[in-house]
Design a protein around this motif. Sequence first.
Motif, short mmCIF file in Angstrom:
data_model
loop_
_atom_site.label_atom_id
_atom_site.label_comp_id
_atom_site.label_asym_id
_atom_site.label_seq_id
_atom_site.Cartn_x
_atom_site.Cartn_y
_atom_site.Cartn_z
N HIS A 30 0.79 -1.19 0.14
CA HIS A 30 0.02 -0.05 -0.11
C HIS A 30 0.89 1.14 0.05
O HIS A 30 0.45 2.19 -0.64
N ALA A 31 1.91 1.27 0.75
CA ALA A 31 2.97 2.37 0.82
C ALA A 31 3.39 2.60 -0.47
O ALA A 31 3.98 3.73 -0.83
N ILE A 37 2.81 7.32 -6.50
CA ILE A 37 1.73 8.33 -6.76
C ILE A 37 2.38 9.65 -6.37
O ILE A 37 2.42 10.69 -6.93
N THR A 38 3.07 9.74 -5.23
CA THR A 38 3.67 10.96 -4.56
C THR A 38 4.93 11.41 -5.65
O THR A 38 5.00 12.60 -6.00
N ALA A 39 5.64 10.28 -6.08
CA ALA A 39 6.93 10.54 -6.91
C ALA A 39 6.19 11.18 -8.47
O ALA A 39 6.82 11.96 -8.85
N CYS A 40 5.02 10.61 -8.84
CA CYS A 40 4.61 11.04 -10.05
C CYS A 40 4.03 12.78 -9.93
O CYS A 40 4.40 13.63 -10.78
N ILE A 191 -0.56 0.66 -12.23
CA ILE A 191 -0.71 -0.78 -11.97
C ILE A 191 -1.05 -1.12 -10.41
O ILE A 191 -1.56 -2.03 -10.22
N GLY A 192 -0.17 -0.34 -9.62
CA GLY A 192 -0.45 -0.56 -8.33
C GLY A 192 -1.77 -0.34 -7.82
O GLY A 192 -2.59 -0.91 -7.03
N ASN A 211 -0.24 4.17 6.09
CA ASN A 211 0.44 3.64 4.97
C ASN A 211 0.36 4.67 4.06
O ASN A 211 1.47 4.83 3.16
N ILE A 212 -0.45 5.79 4.07
CA ILE A 212 -0.50 6.77 3.10
C ILE A 212 0.65 7.91 3.48
O ILE A 212 1.49 8.18 2.41
N LEU A 213 1.00 8.14 4.76
CA LEU A 213 1.96 8.86 5.12
C LEU A 213 3.41 8.16 4.95
O LEU A 213 4.23 8.94 4.52
N ALA A 214 3.43 6.90 5.03
CA ALA A 214 4.59 6.23 4.56
C ALA A 214 4.82 6.16 3.38
O ALA A 214 6.02 6.43 2.92
N GLY A 215 3.96 6.23 2.46
CA GLY A 215 4.07 6.18 1.11
C GLY A 215 4.58 7.56 0.51
O GLY A 215 5.41 7.95 -0.39
#
Length: 289
Positions: A30-31, A37-40, A191-192, A211-215
């Motif tokens: 999940h992360a 998404i963040t990197a994008c 894909i994820g 998990n969102i914050l970790a990602g």
Amino acid sequence: MIALALSILSSTMIFVVFKLFTKFKINTMHAIVMNYITACFCGIIFQENVISFSEIAQFAWFPFALCLGVLFITVFNLMAITTQRSGLSVVSVATKMSVVIPILFGLIYYKESLGIFKIMGIILALIAVYLASIKTNDGLKIKPSNIIFPVLVFLGSGIIDTTIKYLEDEFIAKNDTPIFSATIYGMAALIGVFFLIFQTIKGKFQFHYKNILAGIALGIPNYFSVYFLVQTLRSDIFDSSGIFTVNNVAIVMVSTLLGILLFKEKLLLKNWIGIGLAIISILLITITK
């Protein structure tokens, strides 16, 4: 040199964040999706000139970027399988040893120079990576039935670095590095997301804010690790074989030292020897410039 240092720092931060995943019981998959998404979004934000989505598909590097996105998330899953079956040390060695692929590509395709000091530096760097990565007295233990997974991680990681070098040299304009990176991460994220949708349909998805914050914490250094690597490849400090060698061995060295400082890891004698050889290998490669 600053871009190389920032690339090493960004990649090392990825190591630190991954280490914290276990402590805070983060769902890695999940992360990872949130990380892409963040990197994008980082690539979109840092793109200086405005580019429409329809224009992106017209770039010569676009199909390659899509393939890299697929490869990114595929290699990640292979790394997860390898870790479960053979341990973290095997993944670390397979990932960092893959530097031989872009090194050979640079030497053969670009006909880069190969003096005695550089040869010694590359050999010592590979030995250093192995010694610094093995955290047990027994060395690497891989069942014959599991050998395919670290081999695929090795090949996948090497192909990613080699492709980035090739695209940077042949197709990517100076100002388009952010949108190029965003496209790679966007494809991996897509894909994820489909995987998470599938989990939701199966009733296996559980949402947690951590998990969102970790990602997000992972995605920012992940973006910059690629961005600054491309900037380094465009500089004239070393040729690509030297850059990839110094980058990889420095990441292993700094990550190992941070493991001691931040996570109180205990190193074996061979780990310290690996760190020493890493320093020597970097010196040997830098004096060939």
